[in-house]
Design a protein around this motif. Structure first.
Motif, PDB file in Angstrom:
ATOM      1  N   GLU A 123       0.830  -1.210   0.000  1.00  0.00           N
ATOM      2  CA  GLU A 123       0.000   0.000   0.000  1.00  0.00           C
ATOM      3  C   GLU A 123       0.862   1.256   0.000  1.00  0.00           C
ATOM      4  OE1 GLU A 123      -3.572   1.740   2.748  1.00  0.00           O
ATOM      5  OE2 GLU A 123      -3.333  -0.433   2.664  1.00  0.00           O
ATOM      6  N   LEU A 124       1.898   1.246   0.839  1.00  0.00           N
ATOM      7  CA  LEU A 124       2.802   2.392   0.905  1.00  0.00           C
ATOM      8  C   LEU A 124       3.565   2.550  -0.406  1.00  0.00           C
ATOM      9  CD1 LEU A 124       3.942   4.706   2.546  1.00  0.00           C
ATOM     10  CD2 LEU A 124       5.598   3.133   3.543  1.00  0.00           C
ATOM     11  N   ASP A 125       4.003   1.437  -0.968  1.00  0.00           N
ATOM     12  CA  ASP A 125       4.722   1.458  -2.247  1.00  0.00           C
ATOM     13  C   ASP A 125       3.835   2.035  -3.356  1.00  0.00           C
ATOM     14  OD1 ASP A 125       7.134   0.878  -3.626  1.00  0.00           O
ATOM     15  OD2 ASP A 125       6.154  -0.838  -4.574  1.00  0.00           O
ATOM     16  N   THR A 126       2.570   1.623  -3.372  1.00  0.00           N
ATOM     17  CA  THR A 126       1.610   2.132  -4.359  1.00  0.00           C
ATOM     18  C   THR A 126       1.436   3.639  -4.200  1.00  0.00           C
ATOM     19  OG1 THR A 126       0.433   0.030  -4.395  1.00  0.00           O
ATOM     20  CG2 THR A 126      -0.772   1.957  -5.185  1.00  0.00           C
ATOM     21  N   LYS A 127       1.323   4.104  -2.955  1.00  0.00           N
ATOM     22  CA  LYS A 127       1.143   5.530  -2.673  1.00  0.00           C
ATOM     23  C   LYS A 127       2.363   6.324  -3.136  1.00  0.00           C
ATOM     24  CE  LYS A 127      -0.830   9.050  -0.501  1.00  0.00           C
ATOM     25  NZ  LYS A 127      -1.986   9.730  -1.061  1.00  0.00           N
ATOM     26  N   ILE A 128       3.560   5.810  -2.851  1.00  0.00           N
ATOM     27  CA  ILE A 128       4.795   6.493  -3.256  1.00  0.00           C
ATOM     28  C   ILE A 128       4.872   6.582  -4.775  1.00  0.00           C
ATOM     29  CG2 ILE A 128       7.322   6.289  -3.326  1.00  0.00           C
ATOM     30  CD1 ILE A 128       7.109   5.115  -0.448  1.00  0.00           C
ATOM     31  N   ASN A 129       4.577   5.461  -5.465  1.00  0.00           N
ATOM     32  CA  ASN A 129       4.620   5.462  -6.934  1.00  0.00           C
ATOM     33  C   ASN A 129       3.607   6.443  -7.520  1.00  0.00           C
ATOM     34  OD1 ASN A 129       6.714   3.637  -7.288  1.00  0.00           O
ATOM     35  ND2 ASN A 129       5.366   1.879  -7.127  1.00  0.00           N
ATOM     36  N   ALA A 130       2.418   6.499  -6.919  1.00  0.00           N
ATOM     37  CA  ALA A 130       1.394   7.433  -7.395  1.00  0.00           C
ATOM     38  C   ALA A 130       1.870   8.874  -7.228  1.00  0.00           C
ATOM     39  CB  ALA A 130       0.084   7.217  -6.645  1.00  0.00           C
ATOM     40  N   CYS A 131       2.525   9.162  -6.111  1.00  0.00           N
ATOM     41  CA  CYS A 131       3.047  10.514  -5.860  1.00  0.00           C
ATOM     42  C   CYS A 131       4.120  10.877  -6.885  1.00  0.00           C
ATOM     43  CB  CYS A 131       3.644  10.609  -4.458  1.00  0.00           C
ATOM     44  SG  CYS A 131       2.438  10.516  -3.138  1.00  0.00           S
ATOM     45  N   ILE A 132       5.016   9.929  -7.165  1.00  0.00           N
ATOM     46  CA  ILE A 132       6.084  10.185  -8.135  1.00  0.00           C
ATOM     47  C   ILE A 132       5.487  10.408  -9.519  1.00  0.00           C
ATOM     48  CG2 ILE A 132       8.059   9.133  -9.335  1.00  0.00           C
ATOM     49  CD1 ILE A 132       8.780   7.804  -6.629  1.00  0.00           C
ATOM     50  N   ASN A 133       4.512   9.588  -9.891  1.00  0.00           N
ATOM     51  CA  ASN A 133       3.889   9.715 -11.209  1.00  0.00           C
ATOM     52  C   ASN A 133       3.109  11.030 -11.364  1.00  0.00           C
ATOM     53  OD1 ASN A 133       4.903   7.299 -12.185  1.00  0.00           O
ATOM     54  ND2 ASN A 133       3.181   6.114 -11.417  1.00  0.00           N
ATOM     55  N   ALA A 134       2.684  11.603 -10.246  1.00  0.00           N
ATOM     56  CA  ALA A 134       1.921  12.859 -10.293  1.00  0.00           C
ATOM     57  C   ALA A 134       2.819  14.095 -10.373  1.00  0.00           C
ATOM     58  CB  ALA A 134       1.012  12.962  -9.065  1.00  0.00           C
ATOM     59  N   VAL A 167      18.577  21.458 -11.084  1.00  0.00           N
ATOM     60  CA  VAL A 167      18.473  20.045 -10.674  1.00  0.00           C
ATOM     61  C   VAL A 167      18.134  19.976  -9.184  1.00  0.00           C
ATOM     62  CG1 VAL A 167      19.774  17.907 -10.287  1.00  0.00           C
ATOM     63  CG2 VAL A 167      19.998  19.126 -12.458  1.00  0.00           C
ATOM     64  N   LYS A 168      18.866  20.739  -8.365  1.00  0.00           N
ATOM     65  CA  LYS A 168      18.613  20.759  -6.915  1.00  0.00           C
ATOM     66  C   LYS A 168      17.185  21.216  -6.624  1.00  0.00           C
ATOM     67  CE  LYS A 168      23.369  21.752  -5.474  1.00  0.00           C
ATOM     68  NZ  LYS A 168      24.262  22.750  -4.868  1.00  0.00           N
ATOM     69  N   TYR A 169      16.746  22.243  -7.341  1.00  0.00           N
ATOM     70  CA  TYR A 169      15.397  22.762  -7.145  1.00  0.00           C
ATOM     71  C   TYR A 169      14.350  21.676  -7.414  1.00  0.00           C
ATOM     72  CZ  TYR A 169      11.031  25.118  -8.241  1.00  0.00           C
ATOM     73  OH  TYR A 169       9.708  25.472  -8.289  1.00  0.00           O
ATOM     74  N   HIS A 170      14.503  20.947  -8.519  1.00  0.00           N
ATOM     75  CA  HIS A 170      13.528  19.917  -8.873  1.00  0.00           C
ATOM     76  C   HIS A 170      13.541  18.761  -7.870  1.00  0.00           C
ATOM     77  CE1 HIS A 170      11.768  21.332 -12.607  1.00  0.00           C
ATOM     78  NE2 HIS A 170      12.973  21.740 -13.000  1.00  0.00           N
ATOM     79  N   ILE A 171      14.717  18.372  -7.403  1.00  0.00           N
ATOM     80  CA  ILE A 171      14.795  17.277  -6.427  1.00  0.00           C
ATOM     81  C   ILE A 171      14.165  17.708  -5.114  1.00  0.00           C
ATOM     82  CG2 ILE A 171      16.379  15.896  -5.013  1.00  0.00           C
ATOM     83  CD1 ILE A 171      18.163  15.707  -7.536  1.00  0.00           C
ATOM     84  N   LYS A 172      14.449  18.922  -4.682  1.00  0.00           N
ATOM     85  CA  LYS A 172      13.851  19.413  -3.439  1.00  0.00           C
ATOM     86  C   LYS A 172      12.335  19.557  -3.583  1.00  0.00           C
ATOM     87  CE  LYS A 172      18.001  21.517  -1.653  1.00  0.00           C
ATOM     88  NZ  LYS A 172      18.787  22.692  -1.411  1.00  0.00           N
ATOM     89  N   THR A 173      11.895  19.981  -4.759  1.00  0.00           N
ATOM     90  CA  THR A 173      10.459  20.087  -5.020  1.00  0.00           C
ATOM     91  C   THR A 173       9.808  18.711  -4.927  1.00  0.00           C
ATOM     92  OG1 THR A 173      10.728  22.031  -6.433  1.00  0.00           O
ATOM     93  CG2 THR A 173       8.721  20.748  -6.724  1.00  0.00           C
ATOM     94  N   ALA A 174      10.445  17.715  -5.544  1.00  0.00           N
ATOM     95  CA  ALA A 174       9.904  16.350  -5.515  1.00  0.00           C
ATOM     96  C   ALA A 174       9.840  15.819  -4.086  1.00  0.00           C
ATOM     97  CB  ALA A 174      10.762  15.430  -6.385  1.00  0.00           C
ATOM     98  N   LEU A 175      10.911  16.013  -3.326  1.00  0.00           N
ATOM     99  CA  LEU A 175      10.937  15.535  -1.942  1.00  0.00           C
ATOM    100  C   LEU A 175       9.888  16.244  -1.087  1.00  0.00           C
ATOM    101  CD1 LEU A 175      14.789  15.235  -1.370  1.00  0.00           C
ATOM    102  CD2 LEU A 175      13.145  13.360  -1.574  1.00  0.00           C
ATOM    103  N   SER A 176       9.728  17.533  -1.322  1.00  0.00           N
ATOM    104  CA  SER A 176       8.717  18.280  -0.572  1.00  0.00           C
ATOM    105  C   SER A 176       7.323  17.762  -0.862  1.00  0.00           C
ATOM    106  CB  SER A 176       8.774  19.771  -0.933  1.00  0.00           C
ATOM    107  OG  SER A 176       9.961  20.337  -0.482  1.00  0.00           O
ATOM    108  N   ARG A 177       7.061  17.510  -2.147  1.00  0.00           N
ATOM    109  CA  ARG A 177       5.733  17.027  -2.508  1.00  0.00           C
ATOM    110  C   ARG A 177       5.489  15.618  -1.954  1.00  0.00           C
ATOM    111  NH1 ARG A 177       3.014  17.701  -8.359  1.00  0.00           N
ATOM    112  NH2 ARG A 177       3.583  19.836  -7.893  1.00  0.00           N
ATOM    113  N   LEU A 178       6.500  14.762  -2.038  1.00  0.00           N
ATOM    114  CA  LEU A 178       6.361  13.409  -1.482  1.00  0.00           C
ATOM    115  C   LEU A 178       6.097  13.477   0.016  1.00  0.00           C
ATOM    116  CD1 LEU A 178       9.185  11.541  -3.396  1.00  0.00           C
ATOM    117  CD2 LEU A 178       6.776  10.907  -3.382  1.00  0.00           C
ATOM    118  N   ARG A 179       6.842  14.329   0.681  1.00  0.00           N
ATOM    119  CA  ARG A 179       6.653  14.466   2.126  1.00  0.00           C
ATOM    120  C   ARG A 179       5.252  14.971   2.441  1.00  0.00           C
ATOM    121  NH1 ARG A 179       6.998  18.087   6.004  1.00  0.00           N
ATOM    122  NH2 ARG A 179       7.745  17.409   8.016  1.00  0.00           N
TER     123      ARG A 179
END
Length: 196
Positions: A123-134, A167-179
Motif C-alpha cells: 500500500e505504501l509502495d503504491t502511494k509512493i509510486n502514485a506521488c512520483i507519477n503525479a 536540478v537541486k530545485y527539482h529534487i527538493k520540489t519532488a521531496l517536498s511534494r512526497l513528504r
C-alpha cells in the motif's frame, strides 16, 4: 530582478528567476532558521523546501504584506512548529506501538503477521509510486535519475541540459511534494496497527 516587488510578482507568475533568487539569496539563511528549531540539517532543508514548494503551489493567491524575507522566515517558523508537533504525536504513537509489541512478545505473542506487513508495504509502495507519477514531467525525470539511477547532480545536469541549481530545485520540489503527500499516511497506519 532588481526590486523586491519584481521578485514577488515573479513568484506569483511562477517565474524561475524569482525562485532561483530565493535559493541563491535566502535559502541558506532560512535553513539556519529552521535548524534552530529542528536541530537536524536534512530536516531543516526539508522544512525550507516545503515552504518554497508551498509558495509555488499557492502562487496565484500569494499576498505578502511584509518584506519577502520576513514572510519566508515566518513561514519557516510556522512549518517547523507544525513539524515538531506532528513529530511529537508520531513518537508517542510509535512508543505506544512498541510497548504493545514488546508486551505481546513477552507473553509469547507474535509480531503482526507477514500478510499484514506485506499489505502495508504494498500500500505504501503504491502511494509512493502514485506521488512520483503525479510530479511534473521534468521534476519526475530529474528525481528518478537521482533516486533510481543514482546519478550525481552534475551528471543529471549534463543529461538534462539544465543547471545544477535547477536540478537541486527539482529534487527538493519532488521531496517536498512526497513528504506532503505521505505525511498523513503514517499517523492512520500507526493507529490501525495499535488497534490490534
Amino acid at each position: 530582478m532588481n526590486s523586491e516587488k519584481e521578485i514577488v510578482e515573479g513568484l506569483k507568475a511562477g517565474c524561475d528567476a524569482a525562485y532561483k533568487y530565493i535559493y541563491e539569496h535566502l535559502y541558506k539563511m532560512l535553513c539556519k532558521v529552521a535548524y534552530e528549531y529542528v536541530n537536524d540539517s536534512f530536516v531543516a532543508e526539508m522544512m525550507v523546501s516545503d515552504v518554497i514548494f508551498s509558495l509555488w503551489q499557492n502562487r496565484c493567491s500569494l499576498v505578502i504584506h511584509t518584506s519577502l524575507r520576513h514572510y519566508l522566515v515566518k513561514s519557516v517558523h510556522n512549518r517547523c512548529l507544525n513539524h515538531l508537533a506532528q513529530t511529537e504525536r508520531q513518537i508517542d504513537l510509535l512508543q505506544r506501538f512498541g510497548n504493545k509489541m514488546d508486551a505481546e512478545h513477552a507473553h509469547g505473542g507474535e509480531y503482526p503477521d507477514s500478510p499484514l506487513t506485506d499489505l502495508i508495504e504494498k500500500e505504501l509502495d503504491t502511494k509512493i509510486n502514485a506521488c512520483i507519477n503525479a510530479l511534473p514531467a521534468q521534476t519526475r525525470r530529474i528525481f528518478c535519475l537521482s533516486r533510481f539511477k543514482h546519478l550525481k547532480y552534475d551528471e543529471i545536469s549534463t543529461q538534462t541540459g539544465v543547471s545544477v541549481d535547477v536540478v537541486k530545485y527539482h529534487i527538493k520540489t519532488a521531496l517536498s511534494r512526497l513528504r506532503a503527500e505521505l505525511k498523513d499516511y503514517l499517523l492512520p497506519l500507526l493507529v490501525f496497527l495499535l488497534s490490534f
